[in-house]
Design an enzyme around this catalytic site. Structure first.
Site, PDB file in Angstrom:
ATOM      1  N   THR A 196      -3.130   7.321   9.537  1.00 14.71           N
ATOM      2  CA  THR A 196      -3.391   6.469   8.563  1.00 14.71           C
ATOM      3  C   THR A 196      -5.249   5.488   8.676  1.00 14.71           C
ATOM      4  OG1 THR A 196      -2.556   4.146   7.732  1.00 14.71           O
ATOM      5  CG2 THR A 196      -2.409   4.907   9.916  1.00 14.71           C
ATOM      6  N   GLY A 197      -5.082   5.395   7.461  1.00 15.40           N
ATOM      7  CA  GLY A 197      -7.002   4.601   7.954  1.00 15.40           C
ATOM      8  C   GLY A 197      -7.680   5.236   6.524  1.00 15.40           C
ATOM      9  N   SER A 240       1.362  -1.276   0.258  1.00 15.67           N
ATOM     10  CA  SER A 240       0.096  -0.187  -0.125  1.00 15.67           C
ATOM     11  C   SER A 240       1.107   1.398  -0.400  1.00 15.67           C
ATOM     12  CB  SER A 240      -1.344   0.301   1.118  1.00 15.67           C
ATOM     13  OG  SER A 240      -0.673  -0.227   2.217  1.00 15.67           O
ATOM     14  N   THR A 247      -1.254   3.755   4.958  1.00 15.65           N
ATOM     15  CA  THR A 247      -0.154   4.635   4.754  1.00 15.65           C
ATOM     16  C   THR A 247       1.139   4.555   5.954  1.00 15.65           C
ATOM     17  OG1 THR A 247      -2.081   5.715   3.851  1.00 15.65           O
ATOM     18  CG2 THR A 247       0.355   6.833   4.658  1.00 15.65           C
ATOM     19  N   THR A 280       2.290   7.034   0.267  1.00 19.58           N
ATOM     20  CA  THR A 280       0.908   6.234  -0.054  1.00 19.58           C
ATOM     21  C   THR A 280       0.524   5.510  -1.585  1.00 19.58           C
ATOM     22  OG1 THR A 280      -1.399   5.286   0.980  1.00 19.58           O
ATOM     23  CG2 THR A 280      -0.876   7.789   0.716  1.00 19.58           C
ATOM     24  N   ARG A 316      -9.150  10.374  -7.223  1.00 21.37           N
ATOM     25  CA  ARG A 316      -9.650  10.492  -5.731  1.00 21.37           C
ATOM     26  C   ARG A 316      -8.123  10.641  -4.851  1.00 21.37           C
ATOM     27  NH1 ARG A 316      -6.839   7.374  -1.194  1.00 21.37           N
ATOM     28  NH2 ARG A 316      -8.950   7.213   0.246  1.00 21.37           N
TER      29      ARG A 316
END
Ligand SMILES: *[C@@H]1O[C@H](CO)[C@@H](O)[C@H](O)[C@H]1NC(C)=O
Length: 360
Positions: A271-272, A85, A220, A238, A248
Site C-alpha cells: 500500500t502507498g 480510499s 489501499t 482501491t 492512471r
C-alpha cells in the site's frame, strides 16, 4: 483507433449516456508488528480495516475458500468505503469521477484476475474474481471492464457521492492543487489545466514535487489469506490516488506490485504511492525473499530498503506472510508517517488484532 479515441472524447455527456443506454439494452444484465506468532489459518491486511479482517475470517470459518475470504474481505472494504480510499465515493480523479482498481490472486495456480480504471461498478474485487473464473485473461481495464462487469451481472451505478463531489469542488477551488502533472504549461503547481508540455524540471524542483504527495490519499486494502492447509490467496482494492490524471492505474491491480501469492512460499501485499511502488514489484520481491528463507518481517523490510535507495521520500508499506503462518510488515519513514497499522487474525487471537510497526 486514434479516430475512435478522439471521437469518444468529443462526445458530450448526453451522447455518452445515450450510448450507454443503448449498450445496456444490447447486453444481458442479470441484476446483479514485528514477527507474529505462527498459526493457521491466517488473515493479514493493510491498515486498521477491522471489518474486512473479520469478514475474511468468518468466510473461512464458514467453509469458504481462501479466494472467497479475500474477495469478501476486500469487498467489505468496498462496501464500507474504508478510509474513503476503497470503493465508491472517494478519490475523485481530475474530472471528478471515482474509478476503481482491484486484483485477486490464487497462490495454488498463480492465476490472477484484475480490473483497472473500472467505472460505475462498485464491487471491483468481485469483478476481478470473475476475470479468473470466466475468462482466460488476467487484466481488464476502463469502460470495457465495466461492460464485462455488466455482462457478469454487476449493477452499473454512479460512483459519485456528495463527499467525492465536495472533495472535487474544493480541489477545483484551490486551483487544482495538488495534482500529478510536471513539465507542463500553465505551471501545474499554480493553476488548473488543460496543460501542454513544457521544459524539463531541474532536480530540485523534481524533489519538491515528490514531497507534495499527501499520504492519506493512498490507503489501499491489501489482504493475505493463508488457509489451514497452507493455500495462499491475496487481493487488493482501491479507488486510487485522489485527483489522479484520467487513465492512471496504480500498483494495486498489477500482479507482483499490489500483491502476490505463491502457495509454496507465502503472500505479500503493498500500500502507498503506487506510481513509485509498482516499479519495484515489491510484493513479488517479498515473496521471492521468503522463498529463499528470509522471515516475513525481514522480507518486507528488504523490499522497503530497495525502494528507499532510489526514492527516499516515497510513502509506502508492505505486509508479508509465509505458509507456516508467520507474518510481518514494514514501512518507509517519512514526515507524518512513522508507524504503520495492519490487522491480523489467527487461531492464537480471538478477535481481529491491530498491530503496529515502526517505519524504517
Ligand atoms: C516462516 O517464517 C518463520 C519465521 O522466520 C520460519 O520459522 C518458518 O520456517 C517460515 N516458514 C517457511 C515455510 O519458510
Amino acid at each position: 483507433m486514434m479516430y475512435e479515441c478522439s471521437r469518444r472524447a468529443a462526445m458530450g455527456f448526453g451522447a455518452r449516456r445515450a450510448l450507454r443506454f443503448l449498450l445496456l439494452l444490447l447486453l444481458p444484465v442479470s441484476g446483479a508488528a514485528g514477527a507474529g506468532l505462527a498459526a493457521l489459518p491466517l488473515v493479514v491486511n493493510t491498515w486498521a480495516f477491522r471489518k474486512a479482517t473479520e469478514t475474511a475470517w468468518y468466510t473461512l470459518q464458514s467453509g469458504g475458500s481462501e479466494l472467497d475470504a479475500v474477495e469478501r474481505g476486500c469487498g467489505q472494504c468496498e462496501t464500507d468505503q474504508c478510509d474513503g480510499s476503497v470503493g465508491f465515493g472517494g478519490s475523485p480523479d481530475e474530472h471528478g469521477e471515482t474509478t476503481l482498481d482491484a486484483m485477486i490472486m490464487d497462490g495454488n495456480t498463480i492465476e490472477v484476475g484484475a480490473v483497472a480504471d473500472l467505472r460505475r461498478i462498485k464491487n471491483a474485487i468481485g469483478v476481478a474474481r470473475k476475470v479468473i473464473k470466466h475468462t482466460k485473461h488476467t487484466l481488464l481495464v476502463g469502460e470495457s471492464a465495466s461492460l464485462f462487469a455488466e455482462s457478469m451481472g454487476f449493477p452499473c451505478e454512479d460512483l459519485t457521492t456528495q463527499n467525492s463531489l465536495s472533495i472535487y469542488l474544493k480541489w477545483l477551488n484551490q486551483n487544482c492543487q495538488p495534482n500529478y502533472w510536471k513539465n507542463v504549461i500553465p505551471d501545474a503547481s499554480k493553476s488548473c489545466g488543460p496543460y501542454k508540455q513544457a521544459k524539463q524540471l531541474n532536480s530540485e524542483e523534481w524533489i519538491n514535487s515528490q514531497k507534495r504527495i499527501n499520504i492519506h490519499n493512498h490507503d489501499t486494502i491489501g489482504m493475505i489469506v493463508i488457509g489451514g492447509s497452507g493455500n495462499v490467496a491475496v487481493g487488493t482494492s482501491t479507488n486510487g490516488a485522489v485527483h489522479k490524471i484520467q487513465g492512471r492505474v496504480g500498483d494495486s491491480p498489477i500482479a507482483g506490485a499490489g500483491a502476490y501469492a505463491d502457495s509454496t512460499t507465502g503472500g505479500a501485499a503493498a500500500t502507498g504511492d503506487g506510481d513509485i511502488m509498482m516499479r519495484f514489484l515489491p510484493s513479488y520481491q517479498a515473496v521471492e525473499y521468503m522463498r529463499t528463507g528470509t522471515d516475513p518481517t525481514t522480507a518486507c523490510q528488504k523490499v522497503i530498503s530497495r525502494i528507499q535507495k532510489y526514492v527516499p521520500y516515497f510513502f509506502g508499506a508492505v505486509i508479508c506472510a509465509n505458509t507456516t503462518g508467520s507474518y510481518g510488515a514494514a514501512c518507509n519513514k517519512v514526515p507524518g508517517f512513522t508507524q504503520f497499522h495492519f490487522m491480523v487474525y489467527s487461531p492464537l487471537l480471538n478477535q481481529p488484532s491491530e498491530q503496529v510497526v515502526d517505519c524504517i
